[in-house]
Design an enzyme around this catalytic site. Structure first.
Site, PDB file in Angstrom:
ATOM      1  N   GLU A   1       0.817  -1.222   0.000  1.00  0.00           N
ATOM      2  CA  GLU A   1       0.000   0.000   0.000  1.00  0.00           C
ATOM      3  C   GLU A   1       0.847   1.268   0.000  1.00  0.00           C
ATOM      4  OE1 GLU A   1      -2.536  -3.255   1.921  1.00  0.00           O
ATOM      5  OE2 GLU A   1      -0.445  -2.550   2.122  1.00  0.00           O
TER       6      GLU A   1
ATOM      7  N   PHE B   1     -11.564  -6.734  14.070  1.00  0.00           N
ATOM      8  CA  PHE B   1     -10.486  -7.230  13.209  1.00  0.00           C
ATOM      9  C   PHE B   1     -10.185  -6.221  12.105  1.00  0.00           C
ATOM     10  CE2 PHE B   1      -9.184  -9.749   9.415  1.00  0.00           C
ATOM     11  CZ  PHE B   1      -7.950 -10.165   9.900  1.00  0.00           C
ATOM     12  N   GLN B   2      -8.939  -5.848  11.996  1.00  0.00           N
ATOM     13  CA  GLN B   2      -8.441  -4.887  11.012  1.00  0.00           C
ATOM     14  C   GLN B   2      -9.156  -3.528  11.113  1.00  0.00           C
ATOM     15  OE1 GLN B   2      -8.239  -6.777   7.088  1.00  0.00           O
ATOM     16  NE2 GLN B   2      -6.167  -7.465   7.595  1.00  0.00           N
TER      17      GLN B   2
ATOM     18  N   LYS C   1     -17.656  -0.673   5.453  1.00  0.00           N
ATOM     19  CA  LYS C   1     -18.104  -1.663   4.482  1.00  0.00           C
ATOM     20  C   LYS C   1     -19.618  -1.649   4.293  1.00  0.00           C
ATOM     21  CE  LYS C   1     -17.413  -6.483   3.132  1.00  0.00           C
ATOM     22  NZ  LYS C   1     -16.826  -7.797   3.518  1.00  0.00           N
TER      23      LYS C   1
ATOM     24  N   MET D   1      24.306   8.743   2.548  1.00  0.00           N
ATOM     25  CA  MET D   1      24.245  10.064   3.184  1.00  0.00           C
ATOM     26  C   MET D   1      24.490   9.962   4.678  1.00  0.00           C
ATOM     27  SD  MET D   1      24.077  13.242   2.549  1.00  0.00           S
ATOM     28  CE  MET D   1      23.194  13.693   1.060  1.00  0.00           C
TER      29      MET D   1
END
Length: 552
Positions: free
Chosen positions: A49, A111-112, A161, A468
């Site tokens: 993602e 959940f999630q 959802k 760097m």
């Protein structure tokens, strides 16, 4: 006629002329992905993602159109956070769409589940948690308007959802009602007049141009403005390409790794005209000594930036493209020959250069990429030494040709951004100039490029270090290289495993033929340039020092 919330979302995106979405599916966005199945919108399945957010960001920077990314709830949404923060810091128009658990499960540690609107509150222009599918058409229209107007930035739409699954009537919103959001465009004429008076009196003006010039599309106005005043122009990292790097008035980049002549000019100017820039610490160095002989005019669309970091004598709040036109309407041409002669003397005395001993130097690789592309490529970078060498040795003369992470300094940005750039500009040559450390943070996106036949070129400056950080350890920590030495994979075999082409370059004589072959290829290409391991980016202003105290 009624549609599901997911179908309303897709219809609303189509109404905003969205042609590409970068995303990754999951449980809470299944209704949206089902609606996408029949949509006239290309979806590019990234492999993470964060890659999707950076790809959308790169697409936006290259095309000027808002980028769109899509992820599921919980870890899918939180994986977007770095990309959203990156877009926020660099003022990139981005619409991030996330799935969320159903309303009945919100606040129950389901959940999630993650409070993504709360998590991203400091790094978005605005965010929405959608309560009803009837709101979606309006919310999408508002989100795109907010993301692209004023100072652009990311907007988040979080969709539970049950909202995406429930049906409602699709009503196209005719007008937007955002009473608290009124971005400015034209500046107050009194501010413009005061700025014009200061410009007329100045003898040693310098224009300091930032990313706002590119965002506003003000490059032509900036050239005319600089030529009218005969004033040299120094750009920020984000401003590269906003003023032609090959123009006689160009000073290149200023700041920590800027040109010596740009920094000297800022130190000795009597008027600093900041155009769409925000005076970040990598530009100013020690604030007490920054342009301390100069009056400061600050032109910016965001009033919150004016006076935030430095003292500003003349604030001018407005769109830089419009403000420059307002100024040119009342200004008279200038000569300023003595000042220009002094600038030219500095340019001759302190050119950007490196010790060319015939070894494989990263600067030489970048110079050859410029030569092979004629300066017409779209260049993305990761973050580190290679990024600064690119800013120094690739002459950017066109806006939206340099795509890099500025404010957040996000390692792993360049490859997914290159995917977004290539998706938005399919006819252009795209190079990601990368470091061997940064490239490994999102290297899985090479599979995305192969999957969608996006012929990006990845040039890895492989010095075996986190370059760097190692440079700072060398200069400020007595060469105590604590955990910066890298054990790298075989990048050629890795590229081939993903289905891309891989090349390795170990000698100076190999640079040109390999680049020629890469540019001709119709496949994604990764080139492992085995460059000198302890090459440093110079010049360099040590942290906290004045711009006049440069090393190298």
């Amino acid at each position: 006629m009624n549609y599901s919330g997911a179908e309303i979302l897709i219809k609303s995106l189509e109404a905003e002329n969205v042609d590409t979405i970068f995303g990754y599916p999951g449980g809470q966005v299944l209704p949206i992905y089902d609606a996408l199945y029949d949509a006239d919108i290309r979806h590019i399945l990234c492999r993470h993602e964060q890659g999707a957010a950076h790809a959308a960001d790169g697409y936006a920077r290259a095309t000027g159109r808002p980028g769109v990314c899509l992820a599921t709830s919980g870890p899918g949404a939180t994986n977007l956070v770095t990309g959203i923060a990156n877009a926020h810091m660099d003022s990139v128009p981005l619409v991030a769409i996330t799935g969320q658990v159903p309303w009945s499960l919100l606040g129950r540690d389901s959940f999630q589940e993650a409070d993504i609107t709360g998590i991203t509150l400091p790094i978005t222009k605005h965010s929405y948690l959608v309560r009803d599918p009837s709101e979606l058409a309006r919310i999408v229209k508002e989100a795109f308007y907010i993301a692209t107007t004023g100072r652009p930035g990311p907007v988040l739409i979080d969709i539970p959802k049950d909202v995406s699954s429930t049906s409602s009537e699709y009503i196209v919103p005719e007008e937007l009602h955002l009473p608290g959001y009124k971005p400015v465009s034209e500046a107050d004429p009194r501010q413009v007049l005061e700025a014009a008076k200061a410009i007329a009196k100045s003898e040693r003006p310098v224009i300091y141009a930032g990313g706002g010039v590119v965002i506003s599309g003000a490059q032509d106005e900036l050239v005319r403005f600089a030529e009218l005043l005969m004033a040299p122009v120094a750009t920020t990292l984000m401003g590269l390409g906003g003023f032609p790097g090959n123009h006689p008035l160009s000073l290149g980049m200023l700041g920590m790794h800027g040109t010596k002549y740009a920094n000297f000019a800022v130190c000795e100017c009597d008027l600093l005209i900041a155009v769409g820039a925000r005076f970040d610490d990598r530009v100013t160095g020690k604030l007490e000594t920054f342009a301390n002989e100069a009056k400061v005019i600050h032109i910016d669309i965001d009033p919150a930036e004016i006076g935030k970091n430095v003292r500003v004598d003349i604030p001018v709040n407005g769109d830089v493209k419009i403000v420059l036109k307002q100024l040119m309407d009342i200004l008279q041409p200038r000569l300023g020959e003595a000042w220009r002669e002094k600038i030219q003397t500095w340019k001759k005395e302190y050119p950007i250069d490196f010790c060319d001993n015939g070894e494989l130097k990263p600067q030489a690789v970048i110079q050859e990429i410029y030569r092979q592309t004629g300066g017409d490529a779209r260049i993305t970078t990761e973050v580190g030494q290679h990024q600064m060498w690119t800013a120094q040795y690739y002459t950017f003369s066109k806006p939206r040709s340099f795509i890099s992470s500025g404010g957040l300094g996000t390692m792993g940005y360049g490859m997914p951004a290159a995917i977004g750039v290539q998706a938005g500009c399919p006819d252009d040559t795209v190079f990601d100039i990368a470091g061997d450390g940064s490239i490994q943070m999102n290297i899985q996106e090479l599979c995305t490029a192969v999957n969608y036949e996006l012929p990006i070129n990845v040039a890895v400056m492989d010095n075996g270090f986190l370059g760097m950080v190692r440079q700072w350890q060398e200069l400020f920590y007595n060469r105590r290289y604590s955990h910066t030495k890298l054990f790298n994979p075989d990048f050629v075999k890795l590229a081939e495993a993903y289905g891309a082409e891989g090349f390795r370059v170990t000698k100076r004589s190999e640079i040109t033929p390999v680049l020629e072959q890469a540019i001709r290829s119709s496949k994604p290409v990764m080139i492992d340039f085995m460059v000198e391991s302890e090459e440093n980016v110079m010049p360099m202003v040590p942290p906290g020092e004045s711009l006049s105290k440069m090393l190298g």
